[in-house]
Design a protein around this motif. Structure first.
Motif, PDB file in Angstrom:
ATOM      1  N   UNK A   1       0.821  -1.222   0.000  1.00  0.00           N
ATOM      2  CA  UNK A   1       0.000   0.000   0.000  1.00  0.00           C
ATOM      3  C   UNK A   1       0.852   1.268   0.000  1.00  0.00           C
ATOM      4  N   UNK A   2       2.160   1.101  -0.198  1.00  0.00           N
ATOM      5  CA  UNK A   2       3.026   2.264  -0.292  1.00  0.00           C
ATOM      6  C   UNK A   2       3.183   3.008   1.012  1.00  0.00           C
ATOM      7  N   UNK A   3       3.093   2.282   2.139  1.00  0.00           N
ATOM      8  CA  UNK A   3       3.211   2.947   3.433  1.00  0.00           C
ATOM      9  C   UNK A   3       4.688   3.094   3.799  1.00  0.00           C
ATOM     10  N   UNK A   4       5.324   4.003   3.100  1.00  0.00           N
ATOM     11  CA  UNK A   4       6.746   4.280   3.298  1.00  0.00           C
ATOM     12  C   UNK A   4       7.048   5.614   2.637  1.00  0.00           C
ATOM     13  N   UNK A   5       8.203   6.144   2.926  1.00  0.00           N
ATOM     14  CA  UNK A   5       8.626   7.414   2.336  1.00  0.00           C
ATOM     15  C   UNK A   5       9.624   7.144   1.222  1.00  0.00           C
TER      16      UNK A   5
ATOM     17  N   UNK B   1      -7.042 -12.273  -1.781  1.00  0.00           N
ATOM     18  CA  UNK B   1      -7.874 -11.439  -2.638  1.00  0.00           C
ATOM     19  C   UNK B   1      -9.252 -11.201  -2.062  1.00  0.00           C
ATOM     20  N   UNK B   2      -9.447 -11.606  -0.805  1.00  0.00           N
ATOM     21  CA  UNK B   2     -10.756 -11.481  -0.169  1.00  0.00           C
ATOM     22  C   UNK B   2     -10.748 -10.377   0.878  1.00  0.00           C
ATOM     23  N   UNK B   3     -11.842  -9.595   0.915  1.00  0.00           N
ATOM     24  CA  UNK B   3     -12.004  -8.561   1.926  1.00  0.00           C
ATOM     25  C   UNK B   3     -13.498  -8.279   2.078  1.00  0.00           C
TER      26      UNK B   3
ATOM     27  N   UNK C   1     -15.306  -0.837   2.035  1.00  0.00           N
ATOM     28  CA  UNK C   1     -14.578   0.428   2.152  1.00  0.00           C
ATOM     29  C   UNK C   1     -13.087   0.177   2.318  1.00  0.00           C
ATOM     30  N   UNK C   2     -12.736  -0.821   3.117  1.00  0.00           N
ATOM     31  CA  UNK C   2     -11.331  -1.157   3.313  1.00  0.00           C
ATOM     32  C   UNK C   2     -10.714  -1.662   2.010  1.00  0.00           C
ATOM     33  N   UNK C   3     -11.461  -2.504   1.287  1.00  0.00           N
ATOM     34  CA  UNK C   3     -10.955  -3.016   0.011  1.00  0.00           C
ATOM     35  C   UNK C   3     -10.704  -1.886  -0.974  1.00  0.00           C
ATOM     36  N   UNK C   4     -11.625  -0.950  -1.034  1.00  0.00           N
ATOM     37  CA  UNK C   4     -11.461   0.175  -1.955  1.00  0.00           C
ATOM     38  C   UNK C   4     -10.252   1.023  -1.581  1.00  0.00           C
ATOM     39  N   UNK C   5     -10.072   1.250  -0.284  1.00  0.00           N
ATOM     40  CA  UNK C   5      -8.922   2.059   0.147  1.00  0.00           C
ATOM     41  C   UNK C   5      -7.602   1.338  -0.119  1.00  0.00           C
TER      42      UNK C   5
ATOM     43  N   UNK D   1      -4.703   2.863  -2.538  1.00  0.00           N
ATOM     44  CA  UNK D   1      -3.337   3.097  -2.064  1.00  0.00           C
ATOM     45  C   UNK D   1      -2.326   2.286  -2.872  1.00  0.00           C
ATOM     46  N   UNK D   2      -2.687   1.040  -3.189  1.00  0.00           N
ATOM     47  CA  UNK D   2      -1.781   0.188  -3.962  1.00  0.00           C
ATOM     48  C   UNK D   2      -1.490   0.793  -5.327  1.00  0.00           C
ATOM     49  N   UNK D   3      -2.537   1.211  -6.019  1.00  0.00           N
ATOM     50  CA  UNK D   3      -2.372   1.797  -7.354  1.00  0.00           C
ATOM     51  C   UNK D   3      -1.629   3.122  -7.301  1.00  0.00           C
ATOM     52  N   UNK D   4      -1.993   3.948  -6.338  1.00  0.00           N
ATOM     53  CA  UNK D   4      -1.414   5.283  -6.223  1.00  0.00           C
ATOM     54  C   UNK D   4       0.076   5.248  -5.887  1.00  0.00           C
ATOM     55  N   UNK D   5       0.504   4.202  -5.164  1.00  0.00           N
ATOM     56  CA  UNK D   5       1.876   4.174  -4.656  1.00  0.00           C
ATOM     57  C   UNK D   5       2.793   3.168  -5.341  1.00  0.00           C
TER      58      UNK D   5
END
Length: 254
Positions: free
Chosen positions: A155-159, A224-226, A230-234, A238-242
């Protein structure tokens, strides 16, 4: 979850040894020590692979750090040399230089000063600069360990050019819960292994900041399950954006 944590430990230990055999047979491993599970596990793996005498832990508080004693405990537990660098002066100096720079206010527009994300990410980038300064100052040379895990990377949770940087990444394919398994198998203090993940910069836990739990994220990555739409969409957003944080820098080809 790892079916056999001890077998994974053996594989990771061999992988680190092979990396150093090819990229610095006498070099040290330099690890930024936060006192959290990821840096603790990476440092312990490096000790296991190279010996404590070839691992240097770098503590980098940004002024007061509430959990600095956790970082000191890791260093003492592993028996490694450590350096403590207070980065608050460098952070304040660069922040001040930026805000006062000719043309900055005009370029920043409505921000006038540093944005919130800039204030959060600046110390992370200064920390990486510090790690490389330490690495290049060691007489036998050194390689900087990346301490990000698979869940964070997804999810790109890094700098970018902060904690996302490094020379080798032992945990890049290890999920958060699997990191905890490794920490327990390595005999690290359990309160550090189970410590609530936090970036130490934003004042929030990782899960509060992300908006979902690591358990939810890890389950989604592996199956691949969620159930939480709302969590799946977020997570997907985040994955695509980062993704740019994980891909090599694009280069024009003739």
């Amino acid at each position: 979850m790892l079916a056999n944590p001890n077998a994974t430990l053996e594989a990771l230990t061999s992988w680190i040894r092979d990396y150093f055999a090819e990229n610095g047979s006498t070099a040290h491993a330099v690890v930024g020590i936060s006192g959290g599970k990821d840096s603790s596990v990476v440092a312990a793996l490096c000790v296991r692979a190279l010996g404590a005498n070839r691992v240097v832990g770098v503590l980098m508080p940004n002024g007061e750090q509430a959990d600095i004693e956790d970082a000191r405990e890791v260093v003492a537990h592993l028996g490694i040399r450590s350096i403590c660098v207070d980065i608050s002066g460098a952070t304040a100096a660069l922040s001040s230089a930026l805000i006062g720079a000719e043309g900055f206010a005009e370029a920043a527009g409505d921000n006038a000063g540093l944005s919130r994300d800039t204030r959060i990410n600046l110390p992370a980038r200064i920390r990486m600069t510090t790690l490389y300064a330490v690495a290049q100052s060691l007489p036998s040379g050194a390689r900087v360990a990346n301490t990000c895990n698979r869940s964070e990377d997804y999810v790109g949770y890094s700098t970018k050019y902060g904690d996302a940087a490094g020379d080798f990444s032992p945990l890049a394919n290890i999920l958060v819960e699997e990191v905890r398994q490794l920490g327990s198998a390595l005999g690290l203090p359990e309160h550090l292994v189970q410590k609530t993940p936090s970036d130490g910069l934003s004042g929030q836990s990782d899960e509060d900041k992300l908006g979902f739990t690591y358990a939810t994220l890890d389950h989604y990555i592996t199956t691949g399950e969620c159930d939480d739409a709302a969590a799946r969409e977020r997570i997907d957003t985040l994955h695509t954006m980062n993704l740019h944080k994980l891909k090599p820098m694009p280069a024009f080809q003739l």
